[in-house]
Write an enzyme that holds these catalytic residues in place. Structure first.
Site, PDB file in Angstrom:
ATOM      1  N   GLU A 291      -5.494 -10.642  -1.907  1.00 40.00           N
ATOM      2  CA  GLU A 291      -6.151 -10.601  -0.796  1.00 40.00           C
ATOM      3  C   GLU A 291      -7.759 -10.704  -1.492  1.00 40.00           C
ATOM      4  O   GLU A 291      -8.603 -10.019  -0.715  1.00 40.00           O
ATOM      5  CB  GLU A 291      -5.942  -9.166  -0.095  1.00 40.00           C
TER       6      GLU A 291
ATOM      7  N   ASN B 108       2.623  -4.730  -3.486  1.00 45.29           N
ATOM      8  CA  ASN B 108       1.307  -5.248  -3.312  1.00 45.29           C
ATOM      9  C   ASN B 108       0.549  -3.882  -2.825  1.00 45.29           C
ATOM     10  O   ASN B 108       1.006  -2.931  -2.235  1.00 45.29           O
ATOM     11  CB  ASN B 108       1.296  -6.286  -1.934  1.00 45.29           C
TER      12      ASN B 108
ATOM     13  N   HIS C 186      -9.788  -6.425  -3.003  1.00 43.21           N
ATOM     14  CA  HIS C 186     -10.827  -6.207  -2.035  1.00 43.21           C
ATOM     15  C   HIS C 186     -12.251  -5.812  -2.729  1.00 43.21           C
ATOM     16  O   HIS C 186     -11.894  -4.372  -2.804  1.00 43.21           O
ATOM     17  CB  HIS C 186     -10.560  -5.311  -0.763  1.00 43.21           C
TER      18      HIS C 186
ATOM     19  N   ASP D  66     -11.271 -10.784  -1.775  1.00 40.84           N
ATOM     20  CA  ASP D  66     -12.749 -10.984  -1.116  1.00 40.84           C
ATOM     21  C   ASP D  66     -13.791 -10.108  -2.001  1.00 40.84           C
ATOM     22  O   ASP D  66     -13.401  -8.994  -2.553  1.00 40.84           O
ATOM     23  CB  ASP D  66     -12.778 -10.718   0.174  1.00 40.84           C
TER      24      ASP D  66
ATOM     25  N   GLU E 257       0.727  -1.268   0.058  1.00 42.06           N
ATOM     26  CA  GLU E 257       0.075  -0.142   0.008  1.00 42.06           C
ATOM     27  C   GLU E 257       0.781   1.340   0.000  1.00 42.06           C
ATOM     28  O   GLU E 257       0.557   2.292   1.008  1.00 42.06           O
ATOM     29  CB  GLU E 257      -0.915  -0.146   1.235  1.00 42.06           C
TER      30      GLU E 257
HETATM   31  C1  XIL Z   1      -6.009  -6.661   7.919  1.00 43.40           C
HETATM   32  C2  XIL Z   1      -6.373  -7.855   8.576  1.00 43.40           C
HETATM   33  O1  XIL Z   1      -7.329  -8.610   7.970  1.00 43.40           O
HETATM   34  C3  XIL Z   1      -7.000  -7.309   9.929  1.00 43.40           C
HETATM   35  O2  XIL Z   1      -7.224  -8.618  10.904  1.00 43.40           O
HETATM   36  C4  XIL Z   1      -6.196  -6.282  10.711  1.00 43.40           C
HETATM   37  O3  XIL Z   1      -6.810  -5.933  11.855  1.00 43.40           O
HETATM   38  C5  XIL Z   1      -5.620  -5.311   9.951  1.00 43.40           C
HETATM   39  O4  XIL Z   1      -5.057  -5.628   8.697  1.00 43.40           O
HETATM   40  N1  XIL Z   1      -4.813  -4.676   3.042  1.00 43.40           N
HETATM   41  C6  XIL Z   1      -3.815  -5.484   3.744  1.00 43.40           C
HETATM   42  C7  XIL Z   1      -3.974  -6.393   4.889  1.00 43.40           C
HETATM   43  O5  XIL Z   1      -2.656  -5.380   3.148  1.00 43.40           O
HETATM   44  O6  XIL Z   1      -2.817  -6.518   5.540  1.00 43.40           O
HETATM   45  C8  XIL Z   1      -5.083  -5.940   5.668  1.00 43.40           C
HETATM   46  O7  XIL Z   1      -5.449  -7.030   6.600  1.00 43.40           O
HETATM   47  C9  XIL Z   1      -6.344  -5.767   4.947  1.00 43.40           C
HETATM   48  C10 XIL Z   1      -6.132  -4.494   3.820  1.00 43.40           C
END
Ligand code: XIL
Length: 361
Positions: free
Chosen positions: A276, A212, A248, A278, A171
């Protein structure tokens, strides 16, 4: 109600009362069997997403792994790659300047190795999940650089030969596709990204290194900024192997957005990890939301579309698709509430599971 509708209703409402209704209806479902062939396949015990044409991964929660046998069993049965949801973040691994805590991450890695799964490391450098000692770190440029290098080197060496790939940077970009003004940039300059890759590569030359980020599918500027930046890194011979797209996303983001994200990223020729995934069904965050059967079907379609697009990129670039946790009950979006994953709270396959199978047919 035919068997398929009952299944959807059970998935949507939870399993309460469904087992009974399903058994009462079992005798009458014969005639509708042809219409439900695909869901029958999804429920076939012999089917597993471990057999997809590319790695299928999940971010996993180490506490759940330790305390819930069903959670462990589902990992063993369905996944071929594991990412630590939180256990490899800086705050977890490196809680004080002179203290590393590898206990949970080692548990995950040992479990993965014992069960024949690849491990993807998440994440070396991020602006979030930072321990207080880094937020409060006092020092000039050389001191920050030394601390930054030591963290990367210590962690990557610890897992050398056991972790196949790393999100080196997480990020780093803003919505316009520019480098965000993270704590690392403030103290090390934008070049911190180059340095992180160089240090990680020195520590484990065999590990595949990723940048990422989120939002590749949410409009063009972010994605274009990231891709241009990665191309510049490659031109400078910075050791970067791939692009991680968090994905996401939401059920109605739209095929053209997903297509652009996947195909334009693949056009770089680098490894592509959907890292990641979802697919939200309540992106509006409606309080107390209960998903409708229609939306659960739309979610399954979205899974199908994304897996199909990914399956079509060159095989050599497919690092895999990782979902962000296993079941709706463990999702980081659970409290919204949302139901974004292919398994429900009872570890049962949702229509999204069939969507995945259909996507790679
Ligand atoms: C999130 C986890 O799912 C949570 O449990 C935690 O509290 C915060 O981080 N992008 C990312 C992940 O790169 O590391 C994040 O994970 C979700 C968004």
């Amino acid at each position: 109600m035919n068997k398929f509708k009952i299944l959807i209703a059970c998935l949507v409402l939870g399993s309460f009362g469904c087992a009974k209704e399903e058994s009462e209806n079992a005798i009458t479902t014969q005639e509708s069997e042809s219409a439900t062939t695909s869901s029958t396949l999804a429920l076939d015990e012999g089917v597993t997403l471990k057999n997809l044409p590319f790695k299928f991964g999940a971010a996993v929660n180490v506490n759940h792994m330790k305390s819930r046998p069903e959670y462990r069993d589902l990992i063993i049965k369905e996944y071929s790659s594991l990412t630590a949801e939180n256990a490899m973040k800086i705050g977890a691994l490196h809680p004080a300047q002179d203290t590393y805590n590898f206990t949970d991450a080692d548990y995950l890695v040992n479990f993965a190795i014992a069960n024949g799964k690849r491990v993807h490391g998440h994440t070396l450098i991020w602006d979030s999940s930072l321990p207080a000692w880094i937020k409060n770190f006092q020092g000039d440029y050389p001191a920050w650089k030394k601390m930054f290098e030591l963290h990367i080197t210590t962690v990557v060496k610890h897992f050398k030969g056991r972790v196949a790939s790393w999100d080196v940077i997480n990020e780093a970009f803003d919505d316009s596709g520019n480098i965000q003004n993270t704590i690392w940039r403030q103290h090390l300059g934008p070049n911190y990204i180059d340095m992180a890759f160089i240090f990680a590569h020195r520590a484990d030359p065999a590990a595949k290194l990723f940048i990422n980020d989120y939002g590749h599918e949410n409009g063009n500027s972010r994605r274009e900024g990231i891709i241009a930046y990665v191309k510049a890194l490659r031109a400078k011979k910075v050791p970067i192997d791939g692009i991680g797209m968090q994905f996401h996303t939401r059920y109605n983001r739209g095929t053209s957005s997903w297509t652009k994200a996947i195909n334009e990223t693949a056009a770089t020729g680098l490894l592509v990890h959907i890292s990641e995934l979802d697919i939200a069904v309540n992106p509006e965050g409606v309080k107390g939301y209960v998903p409708t059967a229609e939306r659960i079907t739309q979610q399954a379609e979205a899974y199908k579309t994304i897996f199909k697009l990914y399956n079509a990129i060159p095989k050599a670039q497919q690092w895999g698709i990782t979902t962000w946790n296993l079941t709706d009950n463990d999702s980081h979006l659970k409290s919204r509430p949302d139901y974004p994953l292919p398994f429900d709270a009872n570890y049962q396959r949702k229509p999204a599971y069939q969507g995945i199978l259909d996507g790679v047919k």
